[in-house]
Scaffold this active site. Structure first.
Site, short mmCIF file in Angstrom:
data_model
loop_
_atom_site.label_atom_id
_atom_site.label_comp_id
_atom_site.label_asym_id
_atom_site.label_seq_id
_atom_site.Cartn_x
_atom_site.Cartn_y
_atom_site.Cartn_z
N SER A 154 1.01 -1.53 -0.09
CA SER A 154 0.18 -0.08 -0.16
C SER A 154 0.81 1.25 0.07
O SER A 154 0.57 1.98 -0.21
CB SER A 154 -1.21 0.14 1.09
OG SER A 154 -2.42 -0.77 1.60
N PHE A 334 -9.37 9.20 16.03
CA PHE A 334 -10.70 8.70 17.15
C PHE A 334 -10.21 6.95 17.75
O PHE A 334 -11.04 6.30 18.32
CB PHE A 334 -12.15 8.43 16.29
CG PHE A 334 -12.35 9.45 15.79
CD1 PHE A 334 -12.94 10.20 16.69
CD2 PHE A 334 -12.15 9.56 14.43
CE1 PHE A 334 -13.92 11.90 15.98
CE2 PHE A 334 -13.06 11.51 13.54
CZ PHE A 334 -13.55 11.66 14.41
N HIS A 385 -6.60 -9.16 5.20
CA HIS A 385 -5.35 -10.24 5.69
C HIS A 385 -5.77 -10.84 6.58
O HIS A 385 -4.80 -11.81 6.70
CB HIS A 385 -4.92 -9.17 6.21
CG HIS A 385 -3.76 -8.01 5.24
ND1 HIS A 385 -2.47 -9.07 4.73
CD2 HIS A 385 -3.38 -7.41 4.98
CE1 HIS A 385 -2.70 -8.16 3.88
NE2 HIS A 385 -2.64 -6.98 3.87
N ASP A 422 -5.37 -0.16 -4.20
CA ASP A 422 -4.01 0.34 -4.28
C ASP A 422 -3.84 -1.24 -4.90
O ASP A 422 -2.62 -1.27 -5.71
CB ASP A 422 -3.48 0.61 -3.01
CG ASP A 422 -4.29 0.24 -1.90
OD1 ASP A 422 -5.41 -1.10 -2.10
OD2 ASP A 422 -3.66 0.12 -0.89
ZN LIG Z 1 -2.74 -4.90 2.48
#
Ligand SMILES: [Zn+2]
Length: 568
Positions: A154, A334, A385, A422
């Site tokens: 990424s 947050f 993942h 991506d």
């Molecule tokens: Zn990744």
């Protein structure tokens, strides 16, 4: 009982090289059936002969009534054709605003599965549903490889689609001359992003993500780092610190001091080491990380002009209480790390991605010169993942809601919106599932090899690989519709990997038609900048001034009003 008759040889599917004859496994569209386990029970009650005998009838019952009329499909196609013909009048306006939605890890298989999920959440079969991104008129493919990686990460990809230059995996905001982890290869190789180009042109800029704000995707917008993992100085090797490299959180506050909107997670990287977190005071992992003892929130505030309204907030209640008309700068953090998955979200402390986008646009919209906004659905990637497809797909659906939210607040006349990913993941779904099958459900047959059922969703590799007693796990014995169910994978890995195939780029608004084919990923920001008349390639904008515009001030307005075709 649940699994026994799945192993009956007669229930095997009948597949030959050129002919597939589906065996319906349940008498009703399964989207009406909750939870999926009932499908399994139902299947066990139907004898194979009965299934074959009434097969045609049952298959037909899966088809929505209106779809049996050819007129439905012809009308639908003719309307699509009508819309396509309108696209011959190109939108060559100047993009006052540019919004980029980045679904981290949102490959095409994820888009399709998220579409079906979105439909099923609305009690439809799902396949016919249109995501907001599906409604965009232009679609291209993006080649995602990094300069040193066939299957990318990424960081290198973020450098490509934000800075316009392909780079090595693991690096952000630097060219391929920089080697990962090598601080001393950074200097002189920095590349700037479209966020910077927009800022330099006087636009407001914003970053909204569901990951930590110093994660790979957002960091390429403002940082130059030989390693994406240098979240704060605590994560950097002594060598890099001694060579003068700065961590990414530090760069967020110092490189571009007047980013109007920053929202996401990542609180702990802003505070001195061991500072207790405001929300998780008992959690040691949530504590501040900074070795340099800086309080980056205070630094962020100190850089803002006194007469401007700047707000630091850390929970949803504060976000919803804001009057965006009275906010010039907003920093919302947050969570200590990444934000919660949408499915696990606390409705008091955690805003949704679409809520953050709504506030961001209200703040950014006030600039008469327009804005650039980067929105990341960053945890689609994390769900995959972990092998947790349900988490990943709900993240993707929420990003689609955010796209819808932005669409209601902007116009295609002056706003270019680009939605892309991506990279992909080794996520897939298949198995000849019938129409309306729960996207998290089972294929309608057992394996003809190990005689066990399997879910439609599977991963090429990842943590869902399970062998029980020397055999592939029987999924009908587990709750495969659970939020955290890890779909089976072919190869055991603690973390499922990215995929290497192209990803889609959806575009609408000014110059969206320039995203039209199979492109290198780094082409994308060149299009966005060209459309917005920012960055290096502005000759087409300058020629407008020679055609009569007296000053650069009213140029954007003039460009927006003129048919640009005559200027090119
Ligand atoms: Zn990744």
């Amino acid at each position: 009982m649940e699994s026994s008759s799945w192993e009956t040889p007669g229930l095997e599917h009948q597949l030959t090289a050129d002919h597939w004859q589906p065996i319906p496994s349940h008498p009703h569209p399964s989207y009406l059936w909750a939870p999926e386990r009932r499908q399994v029970l139902e299947c066990t009650m139907i004898s194979p002969l009965l299934v074959l005998a009434i097969g045609t009838c049952l298959t037909n019952s899966l088809v929505p009534e209106k779809e049996k009329d050819p007129k439905y499909w012809r009308d639908q196609a003719q309307q699509t054709l009508k819309n396509a013909l309108k696209l011959q009048n190109l939108n060559t306006n100047v993009a006052k605003n540019v919004i980029m939605f980045l679904g981290d890890g949102m490959g095409v298989s994820t888009v399709t599965a998220a579409r079906i999920l979105k439909g099923q959440l609305h009690h439809s079969p799902g396949e016919e549903t249109r995501l907001e991104m599906d409604k965009f008129p232009y679609v291209a493919l993006s080649k995602t490889y990094n300069t040193n990686a066939q299957v990318p990460d990424s960081a290198g990809t973020a450098t490509a689609y934000l800075c316009g230059v392909k780079a090595n995996e693991g690096t952000v905001g630097v060219s391929a001359a920089t080697q990962r982890t090598q601080c001393n290869t950074t200097q002189g190789n920095e590349v700037t992003s479209i966020l910077r180009w927009a800022k330099d042109a006087g636009k407001s800029v914003g970053i909204v993500t569901t990951t930590r704000v110093n994660h790979a995707t957002p960091s390429a917008a403002y940082a130059h780092s030989a390693d994406r993992d240098w979240y704060s100085d605590n994560e950097m090797p002594p060598e890099a610190l001694s060579q003068g490299c700065k961590d990414i959180a530090y760069q967020l506050m110092h490189n571009i001091k007047d980013i109007e909107v920053i929202m996401g997670g990542g609180r702990k990287y802003m505070f001195p080491k061991n500072r207790t977190d405001v929300e998780y005071d008992m959690d040691e992992k949530a504590r501040g990380t900074r070795l340099d003892g800086l309080n980056l929130i205070d630094i962020w505030k100190s850089f803002k002009p006194r007469h401007k309204h700047s707000h630091y907030i850390w929970n949803r209640t504060e976000l919803l209480a804001l009057d965006p008309h009275m906010v010039d700068y907003l920093l919302g953090l947050f969570e200590p790390g990444d934000m919660q998955y949408e499915l696990n979200r606390n409705n008091v402390t955690d805003p949704s991605l679409s809520e953050m986008v709504k506030t961001a646009i209200k703040i950014l919209n006030k600039n008469p010169k327009g804005f650039f906004l980067l929105v990341e659905g960053g945890r689609i990637d994390h769900g995959h993942h972990e092998g947790k497809a349900k988490q990943a797909l709900h993240e993707a659906v929420e990003m689609d809601r955010a796209i819808e939210q932005a669409g209601t607040m902007t116009s295609v006349e002056d706003t270019l919106t680009v939605v892309t990913a991506d990279h992909s993941h080794v996520f897939t779904f298949g198995g000849y599932t019938p129409r309306g099958n729960s996207i998290f459900g089972l294929a309608p047959m057992v394996s003809d090899t190990d005689k066990k059922p399997f879910t439609a969703i599977l991963y090429g590799n990842g943590p869902g690989y399970k062998v029980v007693g020397g055999e592939r796990e029987n999924v009908s014995m587990v709750d495969y519709a659970h939020n955290n169910y890890q779909a089976q994978s072919a190869v055991p890995l603690r973390h499922e990997t990215h995929g290497g195939e192209d990803v889609a780029v959806f575009a609408k608004g000014p110059m969206a038609h320039l995203l039209h084919g199979v492109h290198e990923q780094n082409y994308i920001p060149h299009v966005m900048a060209y459309a917005a008349c920012i960055g290096a390639n502005r000759d087409h904008c300058a020629s407008a001034s020679s055609s009569g515009s007296p000053s650069p001030g009213p140029l954007p307005l003039l460009l927006a009003l003129l048919p640009l075709g005559i200027l090119f």
